[in-house]
Scaffold this motif. Structure first.
Motif, PDB file in Angstrom:
ATOM      1  N   PRO A 131      51.936  50.207  57.656  1.00  0.00           N
ATOM      2  CA  PRO A 131      51.732  48.789  57.982  1.00  0.00           C
ATOM      3  C   PRO A 131      50.945  48.078  56.901  1.00  0.00           C
ATOM      4  CG  PRO A 131      50.309  50.195  59.316  1.00  0.00           C
ATOM      5  CD  PRO A 131      51.254  51.112  58.606  1.00  0.00           C
ATOM      6  N   ALA A 132      51.310  46.815  56.653  1.00  0.00           N
ATOM      7  CA  ALA A 132      50.618  46.021  55.631  1.00  0.00           C
ATOM      8  C   ALA A 132      49.218  45.678  56.082  1.00  0.00           C
ATOM      9  CB  ALA A 132      51.405  44.754  55.350  1.00  0.00           C
ATOM     10  N   ILE A 178      45.086  39.441  43.224  1.00  0.00           N
ATOM     11  CA  ILE A 178      46.434  39.272  43.776  1.00  0.00           C
ATOM     12  C   ILE A 178      47.403  40.286  43.166  1.00  0.00           C
ATOM     13  CG2 ILE A 178      48.422  37.710  43.821  1.00  0.00           C
ATOM     14  CD1 ILE A 178      46.442  35.390  44.123  1.00  0.00           C
ATOM     15  N   ALA A 179      47.299  40.492  41.856  1.00  0.00           N
ATOM     16  CA  ALA A 179      48.189  41.439  41.181  1.00  0.00           C
ATOM     17  C   ALA A 179      47.954  42.872  41.666  1.00  0.00           C
ATOM     18  CB  ALA A 179      47.989  41.351  39.671  1.00  0.00           C
ATOM     19  N   ILE A 180      46.695  43.259  41.853  1.00  0.00           N
ATOM     20  CA  ILE A 180      46.397  44.610  42.336  1.00  0.00           C
ATOM     21  C   ILE A 180      46.865  44.779  43.776  1.00  0.00           C
ATOM     22  CG2 ILE A 180      44.545  46.244  42.850  1.00  0.00           C
ATOM     23  CD1 ILE A 180      42.969  45.040  40.517  1.00  0.00           C
ATOM     24  N   LEU A 181      46.642  43.761  44.612  1.00  0.00           N
ATOM     25  CA  LEU A 181      47.072  43.844  46.004  1.00  0.00           C
ATOM     26  C   LEU A 181      48.599  43.907  46.119  1.00  0.00           C
ATOM     27  CD1 LEU A 181      44.584  41.379  47.740  1.00  0.00           C
ATOM     28  CD2 LEU A 181      44.711  43.870  48.011  1.00  0.00           C
ATOM     29  N   SER A 182      49.290  43.316  45.170  1.00  0.00           N
ATOM     30  CA  SER A 182      50.748  43.428  45.155  1.00  0.00           C
ATOM     31  C   SER A 182      51.179  44.883  44.983  1.00  0.00           C
ATOM     32  CB  SER A 182      51.323  42.561  44.038  1.00  0.00           C
ATOM     33  OG  SER A 182      52.730  42.702  43.957  1.00  0.00           O
ATOM     34  N   ALA A 183      50.474  45.608  44.105  1.00  0.00           N
ATOM     35  CA  ALA A 183      50.764  47.034  43.921  1.00  0.00           C
ATOM     36  C   ALA A 183      50.435  47.821  45.190  1.00  0.00           C
ATOM     37  CB  ALA A 183      49.969  47.575  42.737  1.00  0.00           C
ATOM     38  N   VAL A 184      49.380  47.412  45.897  1.00  0.00           N
ATOM     39  CA  VAL A 184      49.027  48.060  47.160  1.00  0.00           C
ATOM     40  C   VAL A 184      50.132  47.871  48.183  1.00  0.00           C
ATOM     41  CG1 VAL A 184      47.427  47.967  49.124  1.00  0.00           C
ATOM     42  CG2 VAL A 184      46.538  47.905  46.781  1.00  0.00           C
ATOM     43  N   GLU A 185      50.625  46.645  48.321  1.00  0.00           N
ATOM     44  CA  GLU A 185      51.672  46.353  49.296  1.00  0.00           C
ATOM     45  C   GLU A 185      52.974  47.061  48.950  1.00  0.00           C
ATOM     46  OE1 GLU A 185      51.006  44.947  52.049  1.00  0.00           O
ATOM     47  OE2 GLU A 185      48.956  44.416  51.446  1.00  0.00           O
ATOM     48  N   ASN A 186      53.293  47.148  47.682  1.00  0.00           N
ATOM     49  CA  ASN A 186      54.519  47.852  47.279  1.00  0.00           C
ATOM     50  C   ASN A 186      54.447  49.331  47.656  1.00  0.00           C
ATOM     51  OD1 ASN A 186      55.699  45.555  46.206  1.00  0.00           O
ATOM     52  ND2 ASN A 186      54.923  45.934  44.148  1.00  0.00           N
ATOM     53  N   TRP A 187      53.289  49.937  47.478  1.00  0.00           N
ATOM     54  CA  TRP A 187      53.147  51.338  47.862  1.00  0.00           C
ATOM     55  C   TRP A 187      53.269  51.492  49.375  1.00  0.00           C
ATOM     56  CZ3 TRP A 187      49.812  53.974  51.062  1.00  0.00           C
ATOM     57  CH2 TRP A 187      49.878  55.356  50.987  1.00  0.00           C
ATOM     58  N   ARG A 188      52.689  50.572  50.133  1.00  0.00           N
ATOM     59  CA  ARG A 188      52.758  50.651  51.594  1.00  0.00           C
ATOM     60  C   ARG A 188      54.195  50.517  52.093  1.00  0.00           C
ATOM     61  NH1 ARG A 188      47.478  46.882  53.219  1.00  0.00           N
ATOM     62  NH2 ARG A 188      45.895  48.500  52.807  1.00  0.00           N
ATOM     63  N   LYS A 189      54.943  49.632  51.463  1.00  0.00           N
ATOM     64  CA  LYS A 189      56.353  49.479  51.860  1.00  0.00           C
ATOM     65  C   LYS A 189      57.132  50.748  51.580  1.00  0.00           C
ATOM     66  CE  LYS A 189      56.523  44.469  51.160  1.00  0.00           C
ATOM     67  NZ  LYS A 189      57.080  43.354  50.326  1.00  0.00           N
ATOM     68  N   SER A 220      32.597  42.729  40.156  1.00  0.00           N
ATOM     69  CA  SER A 220      31.828  42.150  41.256  1.00  0.00           C
ATOM     70  C   SER A 220      32.541  41.010  41.966  1.00  0.00           C
ATOM     71  CB  SER A 220      30.465  41.669  40.744  1.00  0.00           C
ATOM     72  OG  SER A 220      30.635  40.727  39.688  1.00  0.00           O
ATOM     73  N   LEU A 221      33.414  40.284  41.274  1.00  0.00           N
ATOM     74  CA  LEU A 221      34.154  39.186  41.901  1.00  0.00           C
ATOM     75  C   LEU A 221      35.507  39.630  42.449  1.00  0.00           C
ATOM     76  CD1 LEU A 221      33.442  36.264  39.364  1.00  0.00           C
ATOM     77  CD2 LEU A 221      32.165  36.926  41.413  1.00  0.00           C
ATOM     78  N   VAL A 222      36.033  40.738  41.932  1.00  0.00           N
ATOM     79  CA  VAL A 222      37.346  41.225  42.375  1.00  0.00           C
ATOM     80  C   VAL A 222      37.215  42.105  43.613  1.00  0.00           C
ATOM     81  CG1 VAL A 222      39.359  42.615  41.719  1.00  0.00           C
ATOM     82  CG2 VAL A 222      38.282  41.097  40.044  1.00  0.00           C
ATOM     83  N   GLN A 223      36.183  42.921  43.672  1.00  0.00           N
ATOM     84  CA  GLN A 223      36.046  43.875  44.772  1.00  0.00           C
ATOM     85  C   GLN A 223      36.089  43.222  46.162  1.00  0.00           C
ATOM     86  OE1 GLN A 223      32.215  45.592  45.368  1.00  0.00           O
ATOM     87  NE2 GLN A 223      32.985  47.459  46.330  1.00  0.00           N
ATOM     88  N   PRO A 224      35.311  42.164  46.429  1.00  0.00           N
ATOM     89  CA  PRO A 224      35.360  41.585  47.784  1.00  0.00           C
ATOM     90  C   PRO A 224      36.728  41.022  48.155  1.00  0.00           C
ATOM     91  CG  PRO A 224      34.040  40.224  46.295  1.00  0.00           C
ATOM     92  CD  PRO A 224      34.300  41.494  45.584  1.00  0.00           C
ATOM     93  N   LEU A 225      37.489  40.566  47.177  1.00  0.00           N
ATOM     94  CA  LEU A 225      38.831  40.054  47.467  1.00  0.00           C
ATOM     95  C   LEU A 225      39.772  41.195  47.861  1.00  0.00           C
ATOM     96  CD1 LEU A 225      39.176  37.547  44.466  1.00  0.00           C
ATOM     97  CD2 LEU A 225      38.531  37.034  46.828  1.00  0.00           C
ATOM     98  N   LEU A 226      39.637  42.337  47.203  1.00  0.00           N
ATOM     99  CA  LEU A 226      40.469  43.495  47.538  1.00  0.00           C
ATOM    100  C   LEU A 226      40.067  44.094  48.883  1.00  0.00           C
ATOM    101  CD1 LEU A 226      40.560  45.333  44.080  1.00  0.00           C
ATOM    102  CD2 LEU A 226      42.289  43.804  45.032  1.00  0.00           C
ATOM    103  N   ALA A 227      38.760  44.086  49.180  1.00  0.00           N
ATOM    104  CA  ALA A 227      38.257  44.734  50.389  1.00  0.00           C
ATOM    105  C   ALA A 227      38.753  44.064  51.665  1.00  0.00           C
ATOM    106  CB  ALA A 227      36.732  44.745  50.366  1.00  0.00           C
ATOM    107  N   LYS A 228      39.267  42.860  51.565  1.00  0.00           N
ATOM    108  CA  LYS A 228      39.824  42.179  52.747  1.00  0.00           C
ATOM    109  C   LYS A 228      41.125  42.827  53.204  1.00  0.00           C
ATOM    110  CE  LYS A 228      37.906  37.671  51.439  1.00  0.00           C
ATOM    111  NZ  LYS A 228      38.219  36.274  51.025  1.00  0.00           N
ATOM    112  N   ARG A 229      41.780  43.570  52.288  1.00  0.00           N
ATOM    113  CA  ARG A 229      43.111  44.120  52.595  1.00  0.00           C
ATOM    114  C   ARG A 229      43.192  45.637  52.538  1.00  0.00           C
ATOM    115  NH1 ARG A 229      46.936  40.136  51.330  1.00  0.00           N
ATOM    116  NH2 ARG A 229      48.518  41.600  52.078  1.00  0.00           N
ATOM    117  N   THR A 230      42.264  46.275  51.867  1.00  0.00           N
ATOM    118  CA  THR A 230      42.323  47.730  51.734  1.00  0.00           C
ATOM    119  C   THR A 230      40.947  48.266  51.380  1.00  0.00           C
ATOM    120  OG1 THR A 230      43.605  49.534  50.732  1.00  0.00           O
ATOM    121  CG2 THR A 230      42.852  47.795  49.261  1.00  0.00           C
ATOM    122  N   ARG A 231      40.840  49.589  51.341  1.00  0.00           N
ATOM    123  CA  ARG A 231      39.572  50.185  50.928  1.00  0.00           C
ATOM    124  C   ARG A 231      39.496  50.170  49.411  1.00  0.00           C
ATOM    125  NH1 ARG A 231      35.398  52.477  53.027  1.00  0.00           N
ATOM    126  NH2 ARG A 231      34.210  54.170  52.028  1.00  0.00           N
TER     127      ARG A 231
END
Length: 421
Positions: free
Chosen positions: A420-421, A404-415, A123-134
């Protein structure tokens, strides 16, 4: 002239003449005897029976009243506590799972709750991830607000298609059934954007791995938090003695700890919730739905209320117990699918372990050794990182670092995919 005698038989009567009462005091008529007074033994026996009936009545009230009150409260609470962004989707044959998806962008991050937990752990992680991806999270069958899974083929009687027959052969609360549930939820019921970044915690990482091997073309990568390994509960033939249930957890191996400590404790929670004792304990302050008192300061009130609701919900507790009871079978399914199909070697994988906690205990050493084996032999291309905390409560206590750690994996896949990030 003498009178003539009447001819014919004289009728006989059955009427008895009542005995006249005796004028003598103390003398009873033979026809009207009074019952003998009960003996002392009979009086004691009757007293014992009366006492047992009273105790049975009190016992019945103790059992029935909390049960009835609990079920009434559960029905009333359920209507108000369903998350606003949650939707129940039919995954087939009338079984519905709760899914919550927010945000936009690829890959779609799918958050898998730890064993026996509802999706509220994110519940606390989901809104942070939703700012950058689905990002999507869901309640597995029987947990949270999701329906129980069908147990046998007879429950698919109206549909004897090949899919229904295959479905009926799998067992509820095993990794095979849970991976199929997730695929139906994401690909048939809702058709979520692909590819998926699957995120699992402890034993739920088996679902992420199993799903990847079955539906490799849908998966962008894996993010495995504190993963378990499939031979964790295997019998150790080198053990000289079999520890008993009275031994301390520090002296037990994982098979003994699992079977004599962990599973019975979850079974006890299920029984307590079923008869309403859990709700009474929560109401009078003898039990708390929060694993740590500090969580009260960081969790939203609706999440706290849902945790109390699920603690008192027999459906949720029995499903948590079933996941644990079926874990050996689930581990064997993971082993089998690895033999049938090798794990994809070029898939981006992150293995995140917790850096805090007692690393000297026997259980922790075995768990860590299993993770090393997982990263070195089964998933040699994986990347290893450290997260603060010592167990799944880190998802609450260190939600920012986890996101932050999960979003790092998201950005690495996008690169890598030149998106686009």
């Amino acid at each position: 002239m003498p009178l003539k005698q009447r001819s014919g038989k004289v009728k006989e009567t059955n009427k008895s003449v009542p005995a006249e009462p005796s004028d003598k005091p103390g003398e009873e008529s033979k026809e009207q005897k009074q019952p003998n007074p009960p003996t002392e033994r009979q009086q004691k026996r009757g007293g014992r029976c009366s006492s047992l009936l009273k105790k049975f009545g009190y016992f019945s009230l103790i059992i029935i009243v909390p049960t009835v009150l609990n079920y009434a409260a559960l029905n009333q609470e359920a209507k108000a506590l369903v998350p606003e962004d949650g939707v129940l989707y039919d995954i087939g044959w009338g079984q519905k799972l709760l899914l919550r998806c927010t945000g936009e962008g690829l890959p779609t991050v799918v958050l898998e709750a730890p064993i026996g937990q509802s999706s509220d752990v994110w519940s606390l992680v989901q809104p942070l991830l939703a700012k950058r991806t689905r990002v999507c999270l869901y309640d597995r069958a029987g947990l949270g607000f999701s329906d129980r899974g069908h147990r046998n083929i007879s429950e698919y009687a109206n549909d004897m298609s090949e899919a229904a027959l295959d479905r009926g052969r799998t067992e509820v609360s095993t990794v095979e059934r849970m991976a199929d549930d997730l695929h139906r939820l994401l690909s048939y019921s809702t058709n979520q954007p692909k590819p998926l970044l699957l995120v699992g915690v402890d034993f739920s990482t088996f679902i992420s791995r199993f799903y990847t091997q079955l539906y490799e073309h849908e998966v962008a990568g894996l993010f495995l938090i504190d993963p378990a390994i499939e031979n964790l509960l295997d019998f150790d033939p080198s053990s000289e003695t079999t520890p008993t249930s009275t031994e301390q957890p520090e002296s037990l191996g994982w098979p003994e700890f699992w079977n004599s400590k962990l599973v019975p404790s979850i079974h006890g929670k299920w029984l307590s919730s079923a008869i309403g004792f859990t709700r009474i304990a929560v109401m009078v302050g003898l039990s708390s739905a929060l694993e740590e008192p500090s969580l009260k300061e960081i969790l939203p009130n609706d999440v706290i209320l849902r945790k109390k609701h699920f603690l008192c919900q027999p459906k949720h507790q029995s499903s948590a117990y079933e996941e644990m009871r079926q874990m050996n079978r689930s581990m064997n399914q993971v082993k089998t699918v690895l033999q049938v199909k090798p794990f994809p070697r070029d898939l981006p994988i992150v293995i995140a372990t917790f850096k805090d906690g007692d690393s000297s205990s026997k259980l922790k050493k075995t768990w860590t050794a299993g993770q090393n084996m997982l990263s070195q032999t089964l998933l040699p291309s994986s990347k290893h990182i450290l997260l603060p905390g010592e167990d799944y409560l880190s998802l609450y206590q260190h939600s920012q670092q986890v996101a932050i750690a999960i979003l790092s994996a998201v950005e690495n896949w996008r690169k890598k995919s030149e998106l686009p990030a």
